[in-house]
Design a protein around this motif. Structure first.
Motif, PDB file in Angstrom:
ATOM      1  N   VAL A  96      20.967  18.067  14.039  1.00  0.00           N
ATOM      2  CA  VAL A  96      21.850  17.949  15.201  1.00  0.00           C
ATOM      3  C   VAL A  96      21.451  19.059  16.167  1.00  0.00           C
ATOM      4  O   VAL A  96      21.231  20.201  15.753  1.00  0.00           O
ATOM      5  N   GLY A  97      21.297  18.701  17.433  1.00  0.00           N
ATOM      6  CA  GLY A  97      20.893  19.690  18.427  1.00  0.00           C
ATOM      7  C   GLY A  97      19.567  20.350  18.109  1.00  0.00           C
ATOM      8  O   GLY A  97      19.366  21.517  18.429  1.00  0.00           O
ATOM      9  N   GLY A  98      18.676  19.629  17.442  1.00  0.00           N
ATOM     10  CA  GLY A  98      17.370  20.171  17.086  1.00  0.00           C
ATOM     11  C   GLY A  98      17.373  21.070  15.863  1.00  0.00           C
ATOM     12  O   GLY A  98      16.342  21.605  15.476  1.00  0.00           O
ATOM     13  N   LYS A  99      18.523  21.233  15.216  1.00  0.00           N
ATOM     14  CA  LYS A  99      18.632  22.099  14.041  1.00  0.00           C
ATOM     15  C   LYS A  99      18.795  21.238  12.794  1.00  0.00           C
ATOM     16  O   LYS A  99      19.758  20.478  12.672  1.00  0.00           O
ATOM     17  N   VAL A 100      17.869  21.371  11.870  1.00  0.00           N
ATOM     18  CA  VAL A 100      17.889  20.596  10.633  1.00  0.00           C
ATOM     19  C   VAL A 100      18.966  21.143   9.705  1.00  0.00           C
ATOM     20  O   VAL A 100      19.083  22.353   9.511  1.00  0.00           O
ATOM     21  N   TYR A 101      19.756  20.229   9.138  1.00  0.00           N
ATOM     22  CA  TYR A 101      20.788  20.647   8.185  1.00  0.00           C
ATOM     23  C   TYR A 101      20.638  19.995   6.818  1.00  0.00           C
ATOM     24  O   TYR A 101      21.281  20.413   5.857  1.00  0.00           O
ATOM     25  N   ALA A 102      19.803  18.982   6.706  1.00  0.00           N
ATOM     26  CA  ALA A 102      19.557  18.337   5.406  1.00  0.00           C
ATOM     27  C   ALA A 102      18.148  17.756   5.433  1.00  0.00           C
ATOM     28  O   ALA A 102      17.688  17.293   6.476  1.00  0.00           O
ATOM     29  N   TRP A 103      17.490  17.796   4.288  1.00  0.00           N
ATOM     30  CA  TRP A 103      16.127  17.288   4.232  1.00  0.00           C
ATOM     31  C   TRP A 103      15.746  16.894   2.806  1.00  0.00           C
ATOM     32  O   TRP A 103      16.266  17.435   1.840  1.00  0.00           O
ATOM     33  N   GLU A 104      14.851  15.907   2.724  1.00  0.00           N
ATOM     34  CA  GLU A 104      14.278  15.533   1.435  1.00  0.00           C
ATOM     35  C   GLU A 104      13.510  16.748   0.931  1.00  0.00           C
ATOM     36  O   GLU A 104      12.790  17.393   1.701  1.00  0.00           O
ATOM     37  N   ALA A 112      21.030   8.925   4.471  1.00  0.00           N
ATOM     38  CA  ALA A 112      20.818   8.618   5.892  1.00  0.00           C
ATOM     39  C   ALA A 112      22.075   8.011   6.508  1.00  0.00           C
ATOM     40  O   ALA A 112      22.493   8.411   7.596  1.00  0.00           O
ATOM     41  N   ALA A 113      22.684   7.067   5.819  1.00  0.00           N
ATOM     42  CA  ALA A 113      23.883   6.410   6.350  1.00  0.00           C
ATOM     43  C   ALA A 113      25.009   7.418   6.545  1.00  0.00           C
ATOM     44  O   ALA A 113      25.682   7.422   7.585  1.00  0.00           O
ATOM     45  N   LEU A 114      25.225   8.285   5.565  1.00  0.00           N
ATOM     46  CA  LEU A 114      26.289   9.290   5.668  1.00  0.00           C
ATOM     47  C   LEU A 114      25.986  10.301   6.765  1.00  0.00           C
ATOM     48  O   LEU A 114      26.860  10.660   7.556  1.00  0.00           O
ATOM     49  N   ALA A 115      24.759  10.772   6.819  1.00  0.00           N
ATOM     50  CA  ALA A 115      24.382  11.773   7.814  1.00  0.00           C
ATOM     51  C   ALA A 115      24.492  11.216   9.224  1.00  0.00           C
ATOM     52  O   ALA A 115      24.984  11.894  10.137  1.00  0.00           O
ATOM     53  N   LEU A 116      24.047   9.988   9.404  1.00  0.00           N
ATOM     54  CA  LEU A 116      24.058   9.407  10.749  1.00  0.00           C
ATOM     55  C   LEU A 116      25.462   9.069  11.240  1.00  0.00           C
ATOM     56  O   LEU A 116      25.643   8.780  12.426  1.00  0.00           O
ATOM     57  N   GLU A 117      26.462   9.148  10.369  1.00  0.00           N
ATOM     58  CA  GLU A 117      27.856   9.011  10.789  1.00  0.00           C
ATOM     59  C   GLU A 117      28.339  10.272  11.502  1.00  0.00           C
ATOM     60  O   GLU A 117      29.335  10.226  12.227  1.00  0.00           O
ATOM     61  N   LEU A 118      27.650  11.374  11.297  1.00  0.00           N
ATOM     62  CA  LEU A 118      28.073  12.647  11.879  1.00  0.00           C
ATOM     63  C   LEU A 118      27.591  12.738  13.324  1.00  0.00           C
ATOM     64  O   LEU A 118      26.430  12.429  13.619  1.00  0.00           O
ATOM     65  N   PRO A 119      28.465  13.145  14.233  1.00  0.00           N
ATOM     66  CA  PRO A 119      28.148  13.150  15.664  1.00  0.00           C
ATOM     67  C   PRO A 119      26.857  13.902  15.995  1.00  0.00           C
ATOM     68  O   PRO A 119      26.641  15.023  15.530  1.00  0.00           O
ATOM     69  N   GLY A 120      26.029  13.275  16.795  1.00  0.00           N
ATOM     70  CA  GLY A 120      24.811  13.896  17.292  1.00  0.00           C
ATOM     71  C   GLY A 120      23.664  13.961  16.312  1.00  0.00           C
ATOM     72  O   GLY A 120      22.607  14.492  16.631  1.00  0.00           O
ATOM     73  N   THR A 121      23.849  13.437  15.106  1.00  0.00           N
ATOM     74  CA  THR A 121      22.791  13.511  14.105  1.00  0.00           C
ATOM     75  C   THR A 121      21.639  12.591  14.460  1.00  0.00           C
ATOM     76  O   THR A 121      21.841  11.460  14.878  1.00  0.00           O
ATOM     77  N   GLU A 122      20.456  13.115  14.280  1.00  0.00           N
ATOM     78  CA  GLU A 122      19.229  12.347  14.445  1.00  0.00           C
ATOM     79  C   GLU A 122      18.410  12.490  13.174  1.00  0.00           C
ATOM     80  O   GLU A 122      18.410  13.548  12.547  1.00  0.00           O
ATOM     81  N   GLU A 123      17.728  11.423  12.818  1.00  0.00           N
ATOM     82  CA  GLU A 123      16.829  11.478  11.673  1.00  0.00           C
ATOM     83  C   GLU A 123      15.429  11.778  12.178  1.00  0.00           C
ATOM     84  O   GLU A 123      15.028  11.282  13.234  1.00  0.00           O
ATOM     85  N   GLY A 124      14.718  12.598  11.467  1.00  0.00           N
ATOM     86  CA  GLY A 124      13.352  12.942  11.839  1.00  0.00           C
ATOM     87  C   GLY A 124      12.478  13.062  10.609  1.00  0.00           C
ATOM     88  O   GLY A 124      12.886  12.729   9.497  1.00  0.00           O
ATOM     89  N   VAL A 125      11.280  13.562  10.830  1.00  0.00           N
ATOM     90  CA  VAL A 125      10.323  13.787   9.748  1.00  0.00           C
ATOM     91  C   VAL A 125       9.708  15.158   9.955  1.00  0.00           C
ATOM     92  O   VAL A 125       9.309  15.513  11.068  1.00  0.00           O
ATOM     93  N   ARG A 126       9.667  15.930   8.887  1.00  0.00           N
ATOM     94  CA  ARG A 126       9.018  17.236   8.906  1.00  0.00           C
ATOM     95  C   ARG A 126       8.224  17.366   7.624  1.00  0.00           C
ATOM     96  O   ARG A 126       8.751  17.101   6.532  1.00  0.00           O
ATOM     97  N   TYR A 127       6.972  17.728   7.747  1.00  0.00           N
ATOM     98  CA  TYR A 127       6.081  17.843   6.590  1.00  0.00           C
ATOM     99  C   TYR A 127       6.037  16.557   5.781  1.00  0.00           C
ATOM    100  O   TYR A 127       5.929  16.566   4.558  1.00  0.00           O
ATOM    101  N   GLY A 128       6.182  15.431   6.464  1.00  0.00           N
ATOM    102  CA  GLY A 128       6.096  14.128   5.813  1.00  0.00           C
ATOM    103  C   GLY A 128       7.364  13.689   5.099  1.00  0.00           C
ATOM    104  O   GLY A 128       7.351  12.676   4.404  1.00  0.00           O
ATOM    105  N   HIS A 129       8.442  14.427   5.273  1.00  0.00           N
ATOM    106  CA  HIS A 129       9.698  14.109   4.590  1.00  0.00           C
ATOM    107  C   HIS A 129      10.826  13.962   5.602  1.00  0.00           C
ATOM    108  O   HIS A 129      10.859  14.641   6.629  1.00  0.00           O
ATOM    109  N   ARG A 130      11.784  13.102   5.271  1.00  0.00           N
ATOM    110  CA  ARG A 130      12.917  12.843   6.167  1.00  0.00           C
ATOM    111  C   ARG A 130      13.795  14.073   6.308  1.00  0.00           C
ATOM    112  O   ARG A 130      14.021  14.811   5.351  1.00  0.00           O
TER     113      ARG A 130
END
Length: 139
Positions: A30-38, A8-26
């Motif tokens: 960026v821009g509504g497009k998921v690039y990493a997930w649990e 989370a700390a590394l990802a949130l350093e990247l411009p425009g990154t937001e953390e969310g939850v999908r299917y109960g997992h983090r």
């Protein structure tokens, strides 16, 4: 050995990154497009491992540019990066957090981010990182 808090700390350093939850997992997007997930293993995933024990620690999925890049990542020899049958034909790899180094994790997240981030954001990020002497994602 990085944790999801480190991801989370590394990802949130990247411009425009937001953390969310999908299917109960983090997720990280960026821009509504998921690039990493649990990515915990489903019962079907575990069954496909057969007699081989699946990784027992936390697993992260990260996007890659295309299937050629996926093969290159897997061929590079870092055993923290792997795939499973569920990801066949899908441009993403799995990362075993118990085995990955922080630098390799950072690079994987930057590359995944660059796959989905707006081109102008990627270019600005590269300029900033180059100016500060850091590495960075390729465009």
């Amino acid at each position: 050995m990085p944790s999801f808090a480190d991801v989370a700390a590394l990802a949130l350093e990247l411009p425009g990154t937001e953390e969310g939850v999908r299917y109960g997992h983090r997720t990280w997007q960026v821009g509504g497009k998921v690039y990493a997930w649990e990515r915990p293993f489903s019962k079907a995933d575990i069954k496909r491992f057969g007699s081989t024990a699946p990784p027992s620690g936390p697993v992260l999925a990260v996007s890659v540019a295309d299937l050629g890049e996926k093969e290159a990542v897997l061929a590079a020899g870092d055993d923290a990066f792997f795939t499973i049958p569920h990801f066949d034909g899908y441009a993403a790899v799995l990362v075993e957090l118990d085995r990955v180094g922080t630098d390799a994790l950072r690079e994987a997240l930057e590359e995944a981010w660059a796959c989905v981030a707006p081109a102008e954001a990627v270019a600005a990020h590269l300029r900033t990182h180059r100016a500060s002497g850091g590495g960075g994602a390729s465009a």
